[in-house]
Design an enzyme around this catalytic site. Structure first.
Site, short mmCIF file in Angstrom:
data_model
loop_
_atom_site.label_atom_id
_atom_site.label_comp_id
_atom_site.label_asym_id
_atom_site.label_seq_id
_atom_site.Cartn_x
_atom_site.Cartn_y
_atom_site.Cartn_z
N GLY A 1 0.84 -1.49 -0.08
CA GLY A 1 0.09 -0.01 -0.09
C GLY A 1 0.68 1.46 0.20
O GLY A 1 0.22 2.34 -0.19
N CYS A 2 2.24 1.14 0.14
CA CYS A 2 3.02 2.29 -0.15
C CYS A 2 3.03 2.96 -1.31
O CYS A 2 3.76 2.44 -2.05
CB CYS A 2 4.30 2.19 0.73
SG CYS A 2 5.39 3.39 0.64
N GLY A 3 2.64 4.34 -1.39
CA GLY A 3 2.88 4.95 -2.80
C GLY A 3 4.44 4.95 -3.25
O GLY A 3 4.63 4.74 -4.42
N CYS B 1 1.52 5.77 3.99
CA CYS B 1 2.73 5.08 4.54
C CYS B 1 2.56 5.37 5.95
O CYS B 1 3.56 4.63 6.66
CB CYS B 1 3.81 5.50 3.82
SG CYS B 1 4.22 5.19 2.13
#
Length: 143
Positions: free
Chosen positions: A11-13, A139
């Site tokens: 899920g971390c951009g 994040c």
């Protein structure tokens, strides 16, 4: 082109942008959750031991940003104990080539030397840190 094991925070951009850059360069990735990996002292040190202790840490982690943890004040044993207890503190991504070579973080010059990026567009010198792709992919959330 290389095949990499790519340890990321789901899920971390920032990790999404890093993956996109690697895949655009023709590399294939075996994506793994850095947070769910059953790290041991030896497996984590395999990535970190060549770096100064302060560079083992994710500077965007809430406990580091708040000043609760100051990586520069830790010795290797204390740092490793923290990282094994709280995987969110581990600098990311961690990457491993098929030949076993490993890299921590995403300094673009280092990644270029490690696997090659062959980027056609302007690429920042560092692609570390948090760059959420959507509000749900922040994040800053805890695992």
């Amino acid at each position: 082109m290389a095949h990499l094991v790519f340890y990321e925070k789901p899920g971390c951009g920032g990790n999404a942008k890093q993956r996109a850059l690697l895949e655009a360069a023709g590399h294939t990735l075996d994506r793994r959750s850095l947070l769910d990996e059953p790290w041991t002292r030896d497996s984590l040190l395999g990535f970190l031991q060549a770096l100064p202790v302060a560079q083992w840490f994710n500077r965007a982690a809430p406990r580091i940003k708040s000043g609760e943890i100051v990586p520069e004040r830790l010795d290797a044993d204390a740092a490793l104990a923290l990282l094994l207890a709280e995987h969110l503190l581990i600098r990311r991504p961690l990457m491993q080539r098929e030949d076993g070579a490993r890299l921590v973080g995403f300094d673009t010059a280092e990644v270029e030397r490690f696997v090659g990026l062959h980027a056609k567009a302007e690429v920042p010198a560092s692609m570390e840190g948090c760059a959420a792709v959507s509000p749900k992919a922040s994040c800053r959330t805890t695992p």
